[in-house]
Design a protein around this motif. Structure first.
Motif, PDB file in Angstrom:
ATOM      1  N   ASN B  22       0.769  -1.206  -0.140  1.00 15.86           N
ATOM      2  CA  ASN B  22       0.018  -0.191   0.134  1.00 15.86           C
ATOM      3  C   ASN B  22       1.057   1.409   0.059  1.00 15.86           C
ATOM      4  O   ASN B  22       1.158   1.908   1.089  1.00 15.86           O
ATOM      5  CB  ASN B  22      -1.071  -0.222   1.197  1.00 15.86           C
ATOM      6  CG  ASN B  22      -1.957   1.097   1.227  1.00 15.86           C
ATOM      7  OD1 ASN B  22      -1.926   1.729   0.271  1.00 15.86           O
ATOM      8  ND2 ASN B  22      -2.565   1.638   2.344  1.00 15.86           N
ATOM      9  N   ARG B  23       1.246   1.713  -1.100  1.00 22.05           N
ATOM     10  CA  ARG B  23       2.289   2.656  -1.122  1.00 22.05           C
ATOM     11  C   ARG B  23       1.897   4.019  -1.779  1.00 22.05           C
ATOM     12  O   ARG B  23       2.737   4.903  -1.787  1.00 22.05           O
ATOM     13  CB  ARG B  23       3.682   2.070  -1.965  1.00 22.05           C
ATOM     14  CG  ARG B  23       3.899   0.776  -1.767  1.00 22.05           C
ATOM     15  CD  ARG B  23       5.469   0.940  -1.599  1.00 22.05           C
ATOM     16  NE  ARG B  23       5.957   0.575  -0.205  1.00 22.05           N
ATOM     17  CZ  ARG B  23       7.278   0.987   0.140  1.00 22.05           C
ATOM     18  NH1 ARG B  23       7.934   1.374  -0.553  1.00 22.05           N
ATOM     19  NH2 ARG B  23       7.590   0.523   1.625  1.00 22.05           N
ATOM     20  N   SER B  24       0.840   4.273  -1.979  1.00 21.18           N
ATOM     21  CA  SER B  24       0.523   5.643  -2.653  1.00 21.18           C
ATOM     22  C   SER B  24       0.368   6.559  -1.521  1.00 21.18           C
ATOM     23  O   SER B  24      -0.563   6.167  -0.514  1.00 21.18           O
ATOM     24  CB  SER B  24      -0.746   5.663  -3.607  1.00 21.18           C
ATOM     25  OG  SER B  24      -1.705   5.375  -2.942  1.00 21.18           O
ATOM     26  N   ILE B  25       0.976   7.847  -1.352  1.00 21.45           N
ATOM     27  CA  ILE B  25       0.553   8.663  -0.309  1.00 21.45           C
ATOM     28  C   ILE B  25      -0.954   8.978  -0.356  1.00 21.45           C
ATOM     29  O   ILE B  25      -1.375   9.289  -1.241  1.00 21.45           O
ATOM     30  CB  ILE B  25       1.780   9.773  -0.416  1.00 21.45           C
ATOM     31  CG1 ILE B  25       1.911  10.465   0.799  1.00 21.45           C
ATOM     32  CG2 ILE B  25       1.608  10.707  -1.538  1.00 21.45           C
ATOM     33  CD1 ILE B  25       2.715   9.772   1.809  1.00 21.45           C
ATOM     34  N   GLU B  26      -1.085   9.228   0.898  1.00 18.72           N
ATOM     35  CA  GLU B  26      -2.420  10.113   1.198  1.00 18.72           C
ATOM     36  C   GLU B  26      -2.200  11.539   1.291  1.00 18.72           C
ATOM     37  O   GLU B  26      -1.951  11.851   2.420  1.00 18.72           O
ATOM     38  CB  GLU B  26      -3.125   9.559   2.329  1.00 18.72           C
ATOM     39  CG  GLU B  26      -3.251   8.047   2.019  1.00 18.72           C
ATOM     40  CD  GLU B  26      -3.605   7.296   3.730  1.00 18.72           C
ATOM     41  OE1 GLU B  26      -4.029   8.149   4.647  1.00 18.72           O
ATOM     42  OE2 GLU B  26      -3.679   5.913   3.903  1.00 18.72           O
ATOM     43  N   ASP B  27      -2.689  12.097   0.312  1.00 21.16           N
ATOM     44  CA  ASP B  27      -2.381  13.604   0.494  1.00 21.16           C
ATOM     45  C   ASP B  27      -3.749  14.158   0.556  1.00 21.16           C
ATOM     46  O   ASP B  27      -4.672  13.972  -0.508  1.00 21.16           O
ATOM     47  CB  ASP B  27      -1.668  14.426  -0.623  1.00 21.16           C
ATOM     48  CG  ASP B  27      -1.302  15.662  -0.330  1.00 21.16           C
ATOM     49  OD1 ASP B  27      -0.124  15.991  -0.160  1.00 21.16           O
ATOM     50  OD2 ASP B  27      -2.029  16.550  -0.167  1.00 21.16           O
ATOM     51  N   ARG B  28      -4.391  14.936   1.623  1.00 17.34           N
ATOM     52  CA  ARG B  28      -5.608  15.288   1.630  1.00 17.34           C
ATOM     53  C   ARG B  28      -6.222  16.229   0.379  1.00 17.34           C
ATOM     54  O   ARG B  28      -7.245  16.508   0.236  1.00 17.34           O
ATOM     55  CB  ARG B  28      -5.612  16.101   2.970  1.00 17.34           C
ATOM     56  CG  ARG B  28      -5.571  15.243   3.963  1.00 17.34           C
ATOM     57  CD  ARG B  28      -6.171  15.713   5.495  1.00 17.34           C
ATOM     58  NE  ARG B  28      -5.114  17.246   5.721  1.00 17.34           N
ATOM     59  CZ  ARG B  28      -4.091  17.024   6.149  1.00 17.34           C
ATOM     60  NH1 ARG B  28      -3.597  16.007   6.732  1.00 17.34           N
ATOM     61  NH2 ARG B  28      -3.477  18.294   6.387  1.00 17.34           N
ATOM     62  N   THR B  29      -5.116  17.170  -0.215  1.00 13.96           N
ATOM     63  CA  THR B  29      -5.446  18.051  -1.151  1.00 13.96           C
ATOM     64  C   THR B  29      -5.067  17.818  -2.596  1.00 13.96           C
ATOM     65  O   THR B  29      -5.159  18.720  -3.287  1.00 13.96           O
ATOM     66  CB  THR B  29      -5.285  19.571  -0.641  1.00 13.96           C
ATOM     67  OG1 THR B  29      -3.752  19.622  -0.653  1.00 13.96           O
ATOM     68  CG2 THR B  29      -5.783  19.714   0.784  1.00 13.96           C
ATOM     69  N   LYS B  30      -4.446  16.871  -2.837  1.00 11.77           N
ATOM     70  CA  LYS B  30      -3.972  16.579  -4.222  1.00 11.77           C
ATOM     71  C   LYS B  30      -4.866  16.466  -5.150  1.00 11.77           C
ATOM     72  O   LYS B  30      -4.866  16.894  -6.375  1.00 11.77           O
ATOM     73  CB  LYS B  30      -2.821  15.408  -4.347  1.00 11.77           C
ATOM     74  CG  LYS B  30      -1.409  15.671  -3.841  1.00 11.77           C
ATOM     75  CD  LYS B  30      -0.385  14.705  -4.832  1.00 11.77           C
ATOM     76  CE  LYS B  30       1.044  15.571  -4.834  1.00 11.77           C
ATOM     77  NZ  LYS B  30       1.960  14.677  -3.701  1.00 11.77           N
ATOM     78  N   GLU B  31      -6.078  15.577  -4.665  1.00 12.29           N
ATOM     79  CA  GLU B  31      -7.242  15.579  -5.653  1.00 12.29           C
ATOM     80  C   GLU B  31      -8.167  16.118  -5.028  1.00 12.29           C
ATOM     81  O   GLU B  31      -8.902  15.493  -4.262  1.00 12.29           O
ATOM     82  CB  GLU B  31      -7.272  14.169  -5.911  1.00 12.29           C
ATOM     83  CG  GLU B  31      -6.322  13.478  -7.186  1.00 12.29           C
ATOM     84  CD  GLU B  31      -6.243  12.047  -7.069  1.00 12.29           C
ATOM     85  OE1 GLU B  31      -7.354  11.337  -6.857  1.00 12.29           O
ATOM     86  OE2 GLU B  31      -5.417  11.594  -7.801  1.00 12.29           O
ATOM     87  N   LEU B  32      -8.790  17.003  -5.382  1.00 13.31           N
ATOM     88  CA  LEU B  32      -9.989  17.819  -4.778  1.00 13.31           C
ATOM     89  C   LEU B  32     -11.042  18.205  -5.748  1.00 13.31           C
ATOM     90  O   LEU B  32     -10.636  18.008  -7.071  1.00 13.31           O
ATOM     91  CB  LEU B  32      -9.609  19.314  -4.385  1.00 13.31           C
ATOM     92  CG  LEU B  32      -8.832  19.200  -2.903  1.00 13.31           C
ATOM     93  CD1 LEU B  32      -8.391  20.672  -2.517  1.00 13.31           C
ATOM     94  CD2 LEU B  32      -9.560  18.583  -1.704  1.00 13.31           C
ATOM     95  N   PRO B  33     -12.460  18.182  -5.536  1.00  5.97           N
ATOM     96  CA  PRO B  33     -13.319  18.519  -6.570  1.00  5.97           C
ATOM     97  C   PRO B  33     -13.058  19.798  -7.154  1.00  5.97           C
ATOM     98  O   PRO B  33     -12.475  20.642  -6.672  1.00  5.97           O
ATOM     99  CB  PRO B  33     -14.691  18.539  -5.384  1.00  5.97           C
ATOM    100  CG  PRO B  33     -14.196  18.654  -4.172  1.00  5.97           C
ATOM    101  CD  PRO B  33     -12.816  18.228  -4.159  1.00  5.97           C
ATOM    102  N   MET B  34     -13.601  19.888  -8.464  1.00  2.00           N
ATOM    103  CA  MET B  34     -13.422  21.280  -9.044  1.00  2.00           C
ATOM    104  C   MET B  34     -14.123  22.297  -8.444  1.00  2.00           C
ATOM    105  O   MET B  34     -15.391  22.123  -8.028  1.00  2.00           O
ATOM    106  CB  MET B  34     -14.038  21.201 -10.713  1.00  2.00           C
ATOM    107  CG  MET B  34     -13.398  20.003 -11.442  1.00  2.00           C
ATOM    108  SD  MET B  34     -11.521  20.300 -11.572  1.00  2.00           S
ATOM    109  CE  MET B  34     -11.093  19.218 -10.044  1.00  2.00           C
ATOM    110  N   LEU B  35     -13.792  23.544  -8.456  1.00  2.00           N
ATOM    111  CA  LEU B  35     -14.290  24.387  -7.618  1.00  2.00           C
ATOM    112  C   LEU B  35     -15.468  24.984  -8.547  1.00  2.00           C
ATOM    113  O   LEU B  35     -15.535  25.475  -9.426  1.00  2.00           O
ATOM    114  CB  LEU B  35     -13.545  25.990  -7.544  1.00  2.00           C
ATOM    115  CG  LEU B  35     -13.970  26.863  -6.730  1.00  2.00           C
ATOM    116  CD1 LEU B  35     -14.722  26.484  -5.543  1.00  2.00           C
ATOM    117  CD2 LEU B  35     -12.946  28.159  -6.688  1.00  2.00           C
TER     118      LEU B  35
END
Lengths: 307, 515
Positions: B22-35
């Motif tokens: 399980n190696r992909s980093i969990e970044d809270r804001t890398k992928e966000l909904p379009m504004l």
């Protein structure tokens, strides 16, 4: 008797070298139904460290030292299949500056050691070993506090292949290991490596380890010289005057010696001592380690025979 | 035997791959909904800017008509781009589509963290000072410590806000439609809205940020410009803006940035470092008052951090007010109250529980981090995402936050250097700390002041979380006591002072035309 310590390798990397002489890395198997156990004390210290490739001291740390008391054991499931464990208690401190040292139980490691091949070859005996180790933290100690944390908190899995060749009392043992390291959760919501991470999870680069040992081995004495090379597969350098971080690239090359004496008067009792020096490194302290231990073998075959 | 071989072999393999799977980093804001803003805030051109008097203080000429040949050629550029979009380009569009102000706020936090490193000493034990005139030679300029960072966040936020107010003014004036509306052959790859496209709000945000960051983080100018180019190209590829929408945004952003930079050039920051004679005077003055003066606990001893930052011109009040609202003196270093507070610090030092260390480290925001002001920007940004503000509202809210945080820093630094109070460890060397001791006087706590100011403003912007923000500020404040680096007075008075500054920001927010 062979006891081990995998995490030593990871942890010793920064906080200090937890160098056991009784390790899984030696080419000795515990016989079936024998259980060897004991304690190991190791003192590690450094006052110089490498910030990337820049070697420096730090008057806000002075000498960083750690003391380790480990309980460890090795049980012979078969003559060629052993199960080992190790659990160290560690305390750290810095001689200068204001940062508080840490102490606590570190990581439990379990190792399966198997010798599938043992045969005569030329004038001596050749043997091949495979080892698998799992380790995990036993307490909720603080990891993100280098260089004074007692460990990295990463769950690890290691595979090692080891070859040994012995002619009369002289031997050479070489091994190579790959260490998988799981991500670590830290106490802050964001951190910077070479970029900003908005997460409290830290991906740890894997490691490789190469170990070469050679010397004299008999039923009473073992004396060996050791060369140990550990490399992080990736990671980044500590930037100038920054603090170290868990996912730094941490490399070190160490050399030292182990001695083990097995009493003939008291069957099963042995004493060990060791010393290791750090020859070169990257993002680690230049650790000097001195260790001593006492071990005893319980032979369950005898008890069975008696009963 | 063979069975065992297979068994052990597969066991080893299993062991080997367990942590690795399980190696992909969990970044809270890398992928966000379009504004997709809840409100377009189409009349934001009427909102009150900070540095500009009115939006018309900067002039933007009218765009070409939508039937002009040059404009039609611009539309062809977009069609051409959209025919050959790579996955990487689509990712870039998505990344920037989460919000221009949001992404630039993250970039700012990244730069602060990267440059937040105290200089390494010279061979003689003195310390070099980073120089804006020579940013690349060691020590790289700047050392973005908390007061420096607070001011940087404020100026970039203010420039973006003012530039957006001007942009929304000209959008309404010129009413040029977005390319995907003008030409059905162009797809909108981001959420559609009714806001006119000229000048591009994204270009305005990027351009204002570029100009300010070139000033504040000169060694990273190339990186910043590259990000801005990527951002603006993404808007064209997404069918949201033509190149002339973007260029108009760049022009407008630059004009506004120039006004903001003119303010920054005269806000007294250049005198904040002080001179060795001034540093000595601070110590003499404190000793003359009968108090134990602060001493650096760094080794070698380091000059105090930005001792005259208290004289920097605030955004929300004037410098006379900085002096007028200065808190009363801390307990005298020879008083019983002081001794009692020192004992309390020592208790926490000796009894550092795991839970308290987690609090200390969560809020430490020390060397190599985006600082406490950055931490509050992170909290704000992540809370703003689900609220789907328009770009101009995002900018206004972050400007309110960061003006308050900067001004909190100013009054805090004014207080610190007026009283020049020693850290607990200076008074009792047995007090060990679980985080680094900042290199400036204790009273009042910077974390407490920054945090209460931020929490007060955020509670105004997001009333539903007001109590939560206050609780966070109290925890941030306590973290300094738990860590062994502040007395209770520093923390409590710091919280009260921060709240005071936060209220100035609320007063501004209530009259800026945004609500």
């Amino acid at each position: 008797m062979l006891i081990k310590k995998i995490l030593s390798m990871l942890f010793l990397i920064y906080c200090s070298a937890v160098g056991y002489s009784q390790t899984d890395i030696d080419a000795i198997m515990m016989s079936k139904n024998n259980f060897c156990t004991g304690f190991m004390y190791t003192h590690n210290s450094w006052d110089q460290y490498w910030e990337g490739t820049f070697k420096r001291n730090n008057q806000n740390l002075g000498t960083v030292s750690s003391q380790m008391i480990g309980v460890m054991g090795n049980y012979g499931l078969r003559d060629n299949l052993n199960l080992l464990f190790a659990l160290p208690y560690i305390s750290t401190k810095a001689s200068m500056g204001t940062l508080a040292g840490q102490k606590g139980l570190q990581d439990l490691s379990l190792t399966v050691k198997w010798m599938p091949i043992e045969k005569k070859w030329g004038k001596g005996d050749f043997s091949l070993y495979t080892l698998g180790t799992l380790s995990a933290p036993t307490t909720n100690y603080v990891a993100d506090y280098l260089p004074l944390s007692i460990g990295m908190r990463s769950k690890t899995a290691m595979v090692r292949l080891m070859l040994d060749y012995q002619v009369k009392h002289f031997f050479v043992t070489g091994s190579a290991a790959y260490i998988f390291r799981d991500r670590v959760t830290i106490d802050r919501p964001s951190y910077y490596t070479t970029e900003l991470h908005n997460t409290n999870k830290v991906d740890m680069p894997d490691m490789t380890n190469y170990n070469l040992r050679t010397g004299y081995r008999s039923s009473t004495w073992i004396a060996e010289a050791v060369l140990d090379i550990a490399h992080t597969q990736g990671g980044f350098d500590i930037t100038k005057n920054n603090m170290p971080f868990l996912s730094n690239q941490m490399n070190m090359t160490r050399a030292g010696a182990n001695v083990k004496y097995t009493f003939s008067s008291i069957e099963g009792l042995s004493l060990i001592g060791n010393v290791m020096f750090t020859l070169s490194g990257r993002n680690v302290g230049q650790t000097t380690s001195v260790g001593a231990g006492v071990f005893y073998i319980f032979d369950f075959n005898k008890k069975k025979n008696k009963s | 035997m063979k069975k065992i071989t297979i068994y052990i072999g597969s066991l080893l393999l299993l062991l080997a791959f367990m942590p690795g799977c399980n190696r992909s980093i969990e970044d809270r804001t890398k992928e966000l909904p379009m504004l997709e803003p809840v409100k377009t805030d189409a009349d934001a051109g009427d909102w009150k800017p900070v540095v500009l008097a009115t939006p018309t203080e900067v002039i933007l000429t009218a765009p070409l008509a939508s039937n002009n040949a040059a404009y039609l050629r611009e539309l062809n550029e977009i069609k051409g781009l959209q025919q050959n979009l790579t996955d990487a380009q689509r990712k870039t569009i998505q990344y920037w589509g989460a919000g221009a102000v949001l992404r630039w706020n993250e970039i700012m936090r990244e730069l602060v963290a990267k440059r937040n490193l105290p200089p390494y000493q010279n061979a003689d034990g003195s310390y070099p000072t980073p120089s804006a005139a020579n940013p690349f030679s060691y020590p790289v300029f700047p050392f973005s410590n908390p007061p420096y960072a607070a001011r940087a966040y404020a100026y970039v936020s203010v420039a973006q806000y003012d530039a957006l107010v001007a942009a929304y003014y000209y959008k309404r004036l010129y009413t040029r439609q977005a390319p995907y509306k003008t030409d059905t052959g162009i797809k909108a790859l981001l959420p559609e809205n009714t806001l006119p496209a000229y000048p591009s709000e994204d270009a305005v945000v990027a351009s204002a940020a570029v100009e300010l960051l070139k000033l504040l983080f000169p060694a990273d100018a190339a990186y910043v410009q590259q990000k801005a180019n990527e951002h603006m190209e993404a808007r064209i590829m997404a069918g949201m803006n033509t190149r002339s929408d973007i260029e108009a945004g760049v022009t407008l952003g630059r004009l506004v940035a120039a006004k903001v930079i003119a303010r920054a050039a005269n806000d007294n920051m250049s005198k904040a470092v002080g001179t060795p004679a001034q540093w000595a005077q601070l110590e003499t003055d404190a000793a003359a008052g009968g108090e134990v003066p602060w001493k650096s606990l760094d080794a070698p001893s380091r000059p105090p951090m930005l001792p005259f930052y208290g004289r920097v011109r605030p955004f929300l009040f004037d410098s006379l007010t900085t002096i007028a609202i200065r808190p009363p003196a801390p307990p005298s270093t020879s008083s019983e109250k002081f001794k009692a507070e020192l004992e309390e610090v020592k208790y926490y030092s000796k009894n550092a529980t795991r839970d308290r260390i987690a609090i200390v480290h969560n809020w430490a925001d020390g060397v190599g981090t985006s600082t406490p002001p950055g931490h509050w920007n992170l909290i704000a940004a992540e809370d703003f995402v689900p609220l789907r503000f328009s770009e101009v509202r995002w900018a206004r809210n972050l400007a309110l936050l960061n003006m308050a945080v900067m001004d909190a820093g100013i009054t805090c630094w004014d207080t610190k250097y007026f009283y020049y109070n020693p850290r607990p460890t200076q008074m009792d060397r047995e007090i060990k700390t679980t985080t680094g001791i900042p290199n400036f006087p204790a009273y009042i706590s910077g974390h407490s002041t920054f945090s209460a100011a931020a929490a007060t403003v955020l509670g105004y912007i997001v009333p539903a979380k007001a109590n939560a923000y206050d609780a966070m500020a109290v925890e941030a404040s306590n973290s300094r006591l738990y860590g062994g680096i502040h007395y209770r007075s520093d923390c409590e008075v710091g919280l009260a002072q921060g709240k005071k500054v936060g209220n100035f920001a609320i007063a501004r927010g209530q009259t800026d035309g945004c609500n």
